[in-house]
Scaffold this motif. Structure first.
Motif, PDB file in Angstrom:
ATOM      1  N   GLU A  54       0.821  -1.217   0.000  1.00  0.00           N
ATOM      2  CA  GLU A  54       0.000   0.000   0.000  1.00  0.00           C
ATOM      3  C   GLU A  54       0.854   1.267   0.000  1.00  0.00           C
ATOM      4  OE1 GLU A  54      -0.303  -2.486   2.118  1.00  0.00           O
ATOM      5  OE2 GLU A  54      -2.170  -3.416   1.460  1.00  0.00           O
ATOM      6  N   GLU A  81      -9.034   5.408  11.076  1.00  0.00           N
ATOM      7  CA  GLU A  81      -9.573   4.132  10.592  1.00  0.00           C
ATOM      8  C   GLU A  81      -8.796   3.617   9.376  1.00  0.00           C
ATOM      9  OE1 GLU A  81     -13.808   2.303   8.864  1.00  0.00           O
ATOM     10  OE2 GLU A  81     -13.731   4.330   9.738  1.00  0.00           O
ATOM     11  N   GLU A  82      -8.481   4.538   8.449  1.00  0.00           N
ATOM     12  CA  GLU A  82      -7.726   4.144   7.255  1.00  0.00           C
ATOM     13  C   GLU A  82      -6.297   3.740   7.620  1.00  0.00           C
ATOM     14  OE1 GLU A  82      -7.024   3.400   3.201  1.00  0.00           O
ATOM     15  OE2 GLU A  82      -8.829   3.589   4.422  1.00  0.00           O
ATOM     16  N   GLN A 132      -5.327   2.452  10.442  1.00  0.00           N
ATOM     17  CA  GLN A 132      -5.370   1.139  11.078  1.00  0.00           C
ATOM     18  C   GLN A 132      -5.559   0.029  10.039  1.00  0.00           C
ATOM     19  OE1 GLN A 132      -4.756   0.664  14.387  1.00  0.00           O
ATOM     20  NE2 GLN A 132      -4.662  -1.507  13.785  1.00  0.00           N
ATOM     21  N   ARG A 133      -6.343   0.329   8.993  1.00  0.00           N
ATOM     22  CA  ARG A 133      -6.544  -0.669   7.937  1.00  0.00           C
ATOM     23  C   ARG A 133      -5.220  -0.989   7.242  1.00  0.00           C
ATOM     24  NH1 ARG A 133      -6.972  -1.518   2.774  1.00  0.00           N
ATOM     25  NH2 ARG A 133      -6.365   0.622   2.234  1.00  0.00           N
ATOM     26  N   ASP A 139      -3.038  -3.058   9.631  1.00  0.00           N
ATOM     27  CA  ASP A 139      -3.535  -4.441   9.704  1.00  0.00           C
ATOM     28  C   ASP A 139      -3.165  -5.228   8.447  1.00  0.00           C
ATOM     29  OD1 ASP A 139      -4.588  -3.904  12.166  1.00  0.00           O
ATOM     30  OD2 ASP A 139      -6.657  -3.595  11.456  1.00  0.00           O
ATOM     31  N   ALA A 140      -3.268  -4.569   7.287  1.00  0.00           N
ATOM     32  CA  ALA A 140      -2.934  -5.240   6.029  1.00  0.00           C
ATOM     33  C   ALA A 140      -1.461  -5.628   6.007  1.00  0.00           C
ATOM     34  CB  ALA A 140      -3.257  -4.326   4.845  1.00  0.00           C
TER      35      ALA A 140
END
Length: 374
Positions: free
Chosen positions: A273, A287-288, A290-291, A294-295
């Protein structure tokens, strides 16, 4: 070893600013033994180094071995290595070529034996090693011009007959080009006069760049480095099947030493990413963010599961692990030229990026392959 060669050995050590103590350690002998090698042959304390000790010193020090006079020239080592696996696209050919170039850099006599279509395509397109490059010091041979094992011609004739018998009449024209290629290969094999065993005996190192030729590897290689891409669990299965295929081949020759060669070992680098590129410059909500975190963590967990599969293999891994540095070296080399580059079979990072991280990795790998018996 005559006095001229003793002087060459001493000058090589002094020019590299290596002490007698360090030189002896590299050659795995006592300092007094090394001093005896540099002592004139008219002195009763003079000694001559064994070929193995001399190779050991030059390979470990990274120095290029002087060209000794013919009467003192060391005999060929006659070692054959294979860097391979069943899975395509894992870097078999570039790694093999880079190791060969690194061996040439150390003044070894090196050859590559190949059946790779990319090599033949390069020749058909008029490509060849650049004059003065390290890869130009490597000699290249195709398996079609060598007798690789007893009964090989008979085996190819049988395969040709079976192929012709299996083709329906309406498919003969469709497969005409493939059949013509097979016939030409058989004709070249029938004209071959030199055995692969004789060729190996003429060189210090012969590297195999072979596709689907496990019997040649099993009979002639003393070491096999099986490539395992740590990104891909399929490469682990391919490596496992390749080793199993080698072990199933029955012949009188000793089984080659088997090692895994791990590639793409750069876990924790830039994520898919590109979080490291945008994190400090583009505002993103929690939120983004953290996404993305996590990825990345899920991807690292996937890599760790692949490593668990690698650890479960019943053959050891080399301590040298290759990262993605080779890919970066290629990109930098392309950007340094105004027109787009088309890499060919004879391009080696040892020539176009000799001071890169990738070249350092290849040198470590080459030295480990040289000293695998230690």
């Amino acid at each position: 070893m005559n006095n001229k060669e003793r002087k060459q050995l001493r000058n090589a050590r002094l020019e590299a600013n290596i002490s007698v103590t360090v030189a002896a350690k590299l050659a795995q002998v006592e300092p007094r033994t090394w001093r005896a090698w540099e002592t004139g042959e008219d002195n009763e304390t003079a000694r001559s180094p064994s070929p193995a000790a001399l190779w050991c010193f030059f390979a470990r020090s990274g120095l290029k071995m002087p060209s000794f006079d013919s009467e003192g020239k060391l005999p060929p080592r006659g070692e054959a290595f294979s860097i391979s696996t069943l899975k395509g696209g894992v870097g078999k050919t570039p790694i093999t070529l880079n190791v060969a170039a690194c061996l040439a850099e150390q003044n070894f006599r090196v050859a590559i034996v190949t059946n790779d279509a990319f090599y033949q395509r390069a020749l058909d397109d008029g490509m060849k090693p650049s004059p003065g490059s390290l890869v130009s010091q490597v000699h290249y041979y195709e398996t079609d011009d060598l007798i690789c094992f007893p009964g090989e011609v008979r085996q190819q004739r049988k395969a040709m007959r079976e192929l012709l018998a299996s083709l329906p009449p309406h498919e003969a024209e469709i497969n005409a080009h493939s059949l013509q290629r097979e016939r030409k290969a058989l004709e070249r094999k029938e004209r071959a006069t030199e055995t692969l065993e004789e060729l190996i005996a003429r060189y210090d190192y012969v590297l195999f760049d072979l596709n689907y030729a496990s019997e040649i590897v099993r009979r002639h290689a003393s070491l096999v480095a099986v490539i395992i891409d740590t990104y891909c669990w399929m490469s682990v299965r391919a490596a496992e099947k390749y080793v199993a295929a080698l072990r199933e081949i029955k012949c009188r020759e000793a089984m080659p030493s088997l090692f895994g060669l791990l590639t793409n070992c750069d876990v924790g680098g830039v994520s898919h990413e590109l979080e490291e590129f945008i994190g400090d410059y583009v505002e993103i909500n929690e939120e983004e963010r953290q996404r993305l975190v996590d990825a990345r963590h899920r991807f690292c967990e996937h890599r760790e599961r692949v490593l668990e599969m690698i650890d479960a293999l019943d053959f050891p891994q080399l301590s040298t692990e290759l990262s993605g540095a080779h890919r970066i070296a290629n990109e930098r080399n392309e950007l340094a030229h105004e027109s787009p580059l088309h890499f060919c079979y004879f391009d080696s990072i040892m020539d176009y990026a000799p001071k890169s991280h990738a070249a350092r990795e290849i040198r470590r790998l080459t030295n480990e392959l040289i000293h695998w018996r230690l």
